[in-house]
Structure formats: C-alpha cells, structure tokens
Scaffold this motif. Sequence first.
Motif, PDB file in Angstrom:
ATOM      1  N   GLU A  53     -26.205  59.767 -17.273  1.00 29.12           N
ATOM      2  CA  GLU A  53     -25.763  58.592 -17.961  1.00 29.12           C
ATOM      3  C   GLU A  53     -24.137  58.888 -17.986  1.00 29.12           C
ATOM      4  N   TYR A  54     -23.313  57.969 -18.354  1.00 26.11           N
ATOM      5  CA  TYR A  54     -22.066  57.878 -18.181  1.00 26.11           C
ATOM      6  C   TYR A  54     -21.565  57.709 -19.857  1.00 26.11           C
ATOM      7  N   PHE A  55     -20.631  58.844 -20.020  1.00 26.78           N
ATOM      8  CA  PHE A  55     -19.735  58.793 -21.465  1.00 26.78           C
ATOM      9  C   PHE A  55     -18.580  57.781 -21.276  1.00 26.78           C
ATOM     10  N   SER A  56     -17.823  57.580 -20.211  1.00 28.46           N
ATOM     11  CA  SER A  56     -17.176  56.735 -19.789  1.00 28.46           C
ATOM     12  C   SER A  56     -16.885  56.501 -18.308  1.00 28.46           C
ATOM     13  N   ALA A  57     -16.350  55.357 -17.778  1.00 31.36           N
ATOM     14  CA  ALA A  57     -16.540  55.078 -16.251  1.00 31.36           C
ATOM     15  C   ALA A  57     -15.356  54.477 -15.857  1.00 31.36           C
ATOM     16  N   ALA A  58     -14.934  54.578 -14.550  1.00 29.77           N
ATOM     17  CA  ALA A  58     -13.900  54.292 -14.078  1.00 29.77           C
ATOM     18  C   ALA A  58     -13.972  52.768 -14.031  1.00 29.77           C
ATOM     19  N   VAL A  77     -12.002  50.798 -20.019  1.00 27.08           N
ATOM     20  CA  VAL A  77     -11.207  51.294 -21.043  1.00 27.08           C
ATOM     21  C   VAL A  77     -11.992  52.226 -21.692  1.00 27.08           C
ATOM     22  N   PRO A  78     -11.619  53.601 -21.768  1.00 28.83           N
ATOM     23  CA  PRO A  78     -12.689  54.589 -22.753  1.00 28.83           C
ATOM     24  C   PRO A  78     -12.428  54.087 -24.060  1.00 28.83           C
ATOM     25  N   ARG A  79     -13.857  54.123 -24.911  1.00 25.31           N
ATOM     26  CA  ARG A  79     -14.065  53.327 -26.076  1.00 25.31           C
ATOM     27  C   ARG A  79     -14.282  54.322 -27.052  1.00 25.31           C
ATOM     28  N   GLN A  80     -14.402  55.863 -26.846  1.00 23.94           N
ATOM     29  CA  GLN A  80     -15.153  56.547 -27.682  1.00 23.94           C
ATOM     30  C   GLN A  80     -14.345  57.997 -27.166  1.00 23.94           C
ATOM     31  N   LEU A 125     -14.164  68.779 -26.915  1.00 26.64           N
ATOM     32  CA  LEU A 125     -13.765  67.309 -26.868  1.00 26.64           C
ATOM     33  C   LEU A 125     -14.077  66.655 -25.492  1.00 26.64           C
ATOM     34  N   VAL A 126     -14.610  65.387 -25.548  1.00 22.36           N
ATOM     35  CA  VAL A 126     -14.694  64.879 -24.033  1.00 22.36           C
ATOM     36  C   VAL A 126     -14.158  63.360 -24.265  1.00 22.36           C
ATOM     37  N   VAL A 127     -13.244  63.275 -23.685  1.00 20.58           N
ATOM     38  CA  VAL A 127     -12.506  61.861 -23.508  1.00 20.58           C
ATOM     39  C   VAL A 127     -11.491  61.733 -22.345  1.00 20.58           C
ATOM     40  N   ASP A 128     -11.393  60.793 -21.798  1.00 17.23           N
ATOM     41  CA  ASP A 128     -10.385  60.463 -21.041  1.00 17.23           C
ATOM     42  C   ASP A 128      -9.003  59.982 -22.021  1.00 17.23           C
ATOM     43  N   TYR A 129      -8.336  60.856 -22.598  1.00 18.10           N
ATOM     44  CA  TYR A 129      -7.479  60.470 -23.621  1.00 18.10           C
ATOM     45  C   TYR A 129      -6.388  59.727 -23.421  1.00 18.10           C
ATOM     46  N   VAL A 130      -5.665  59.954 -22.124  1.00 16.78           N
ATOM     47  CA  VAL A 130      -4.530  59.246 -21.858  1.00 16.78           C
ATOM     48  C   VAL A 130      -4.914  57.714 -21.820  1.00 16.78           C
ATOM     49  N   ASN A 131      -6.050  57.357 -21.182  1.00 13.09           N
ATOM     50  CA  ASN A 131      -6.446  56.011 -20.991  1.00 13.09           C
ATOM     51  C   ASN A 131      -7.076  55.423 -22.409  1.00 13.09           C
ATOM     52  N   PHE A 132      -7.546  56.487 -23.106  1.00  9.68           N
ATOM     53  CA  PHE A 132      -8.154  56.043 -24.563  1.00  9.68           C
ATOM     54  C   PHE A 132      -7.113  55.648 -25.391  1.00  9.68           C
ATOM     55  N   LEU A 165     -24.046  64.549 -28.524  1.00 13.11           N
ATOM     56  CA  LEU A 165     -22.508  64.356 -28.754  1.00 13.11           C
ATOM     57  C   LEU A 165     -22.344  63.904 -30.355  1.00 13.11           C
ATOM     58  N   ILE A 166     -21.293  64.199 -30.788  1.00 10.57           N
ATOM     59  CA  ILE A 166     -20.873  63.619 -32.148  1.00 10.57           C
ATOM     60  C   ILE A 166     -19.726  62.655 -31.336  1.00 10.57           C
ATOM     61  N   ALA A 167     -19.845  61.358 -31.637  1.00  9.26           N
ATOM     62  CA  ALA A 167     -18.838  60.431 -31.154  1.00  9.26           C
ATOM     63  C   ALA A 167     -18.287  59.532 -32.124  1.00  9.26           C
ATOM     64  N   PHE A 168     -17.072  59.237 -31.687  1.00  9.86           N
ATOM     65  CA  PHE A 168     -16.369  58.244 -32.624  1.00  9.86           C
ATOM     66  C   PHE A 168     -15.890  57.237 -31.780  1.00  9.86           C
ATOM     67  N   SER A 169     -15.945  55.903 -32.402  1.00  4.07           N
ATOM     68  CA  SER A 169     -15.561  54.769 -31.736  1.00  4.07           C
ATOM     69  C   SER A 169     -13.994  54.764 -32.089  1.00  4.07           C
ATOM     70  N   ARG A 170     -13.220  53.975 -31.276  1.00  3.81           N
ATOM     71  CA  ARG A 170     -11.558  53.957 -31.231  1.00  3.81           C
ATOM     72  C   ARG A 170     -11.141  53.658 -32.742  1.00  3.81           C
ATOM     73  N   GLN A 171     -12.080  52.776 -33.218  1.00  6.99           N
ATOM     74  CA  GLN A 171     -11.424  52.127 -34.766  1.00  6.99           C
ATOM     75  C   GLN A 171     -11.769  53.502 -35.862  1.00  6.99           C
ATOM     76  N   ASN A 172     -12.776  54.042 -35.717  1.00  6.62           N
ATOM     77  CA  ASN A 172     -13.041  55.087 -36.822  1.00  6.62           C
ATOM     78  C   ASN A 172     -11.962  56.364 -36.283  1.00  6.62           C
ATOM     79  N   TRP A 173     -11.853  56.576 -35.052  1.00  4.25           N
ATOM     80  CA  TRP A 173     -10.757  57.709 -34.760  1.00  4.25           C
ATOM     81  C   TRP A 173      -9.428  57.494 -35.386  1.00  4.25           C
TER      82      TRP A 173
END
Length: 188
Positions: free
Chosen positions: A35-40, A43-46, A77-84, A102-110
Amino acid sequence: MKAWIDYVLQFGNLDKPSLELVISSANEVSLHKDEYFSAAGRVPRQVGFIVEGVIRGYYYDNKGEEITRCFISENSLVVDYVNFEANTSSSEYLQACTDCKLIAFSRQNWEELSQTVVGWDNIKNKMVQICMYQKSRKGPVISQNATTRYMEFMENYPSLINRIPLAYIASYLGVTQQSLSRIRRGIR
C-alpha cells in the motif's frame, strides 16, 4: 504512541498539555504491504512516523524502470516534505515494503501544531532535517562493483536484509535480481 513521544522529546521539551495536544492531533494508521503512504502525481497530504515496518521511496526513470531510492524504517518520519510543504504533486512513491503501523498527521493538524504548541517549530524542523537527510542519502555508488555495493547495503541496513523483497534491494543497488542472488551466494 510512546515511541513517537520519545522521538519528539529527543529534539526539545514540551510540557504536558503540549504533549497531549500533539498526541490528540495524530491518528494511528496501518498500511498493508504494497500500500502507498503517498504516490507520484498526487500532493502529499500527511506526515507519518513509522512505529513498525519499512517503507521505500521509489520513482520511475526515463526508461520506465522502477528505481528504489531509499528505505525508511522504524522510529523515522516518512513524508515527501518538499512537496508536502509546497502543496505540489510528488514525483515519487512511498510504499510499504512490509505491513506498517504509523502515527500520522494530516496537513491541517501538522500546521495547527505550529500555531498552538510553543517550541513545536523548532522540534519539527529538527525532525524534518533528519527525515530529509535519510531520504537524500546517496544510494550506492554505481562505479563500485556490485558486491561492494551489496556489502555497504548490509552495513547500512542490517535489519532490512531479511525483511524486504530482494527485488527492492536489487533496484536500490542498480542490479538485476539474478545478479543479486549470485552476489549473495558468493558471500556465504
């Protein structure tokens, strides 16, 4: 959640109400293998913190071949931070190599943590620097022979050897799976 809090507190101190806010802003997420955490193309959302499992970062080269760029495992941490941060589409995939927790944060919560928790930005920046370093760590030097590249992989990622598919290791090393099998037989 304890692993996440221990990780955060390495980078700064937070009082009890701030810690509780950080905890309440997070969700526990499970990813099954593949499964994907984020995909090409998306936009990364978490932002995630790996409690259990391994995620790989990969992309497709101009020939359409899959290239594994990095492996991210527990307590990272796992995130494509530049694009996030830029709210732009990613050019790489972050995919579970194993079942993951994982422990995950939405963009809004972050982003809200930055506005409400004193000292969060400093802690976040330190965590993100390590995340960016881990993702940007150079892969094996292609001018080295394949055996040397594999030996360095074993040294850098000893806990991953028996946890992830050989196809991913071969992709990371820039060799075929058959070549990797020959190298492994030759080392034993």
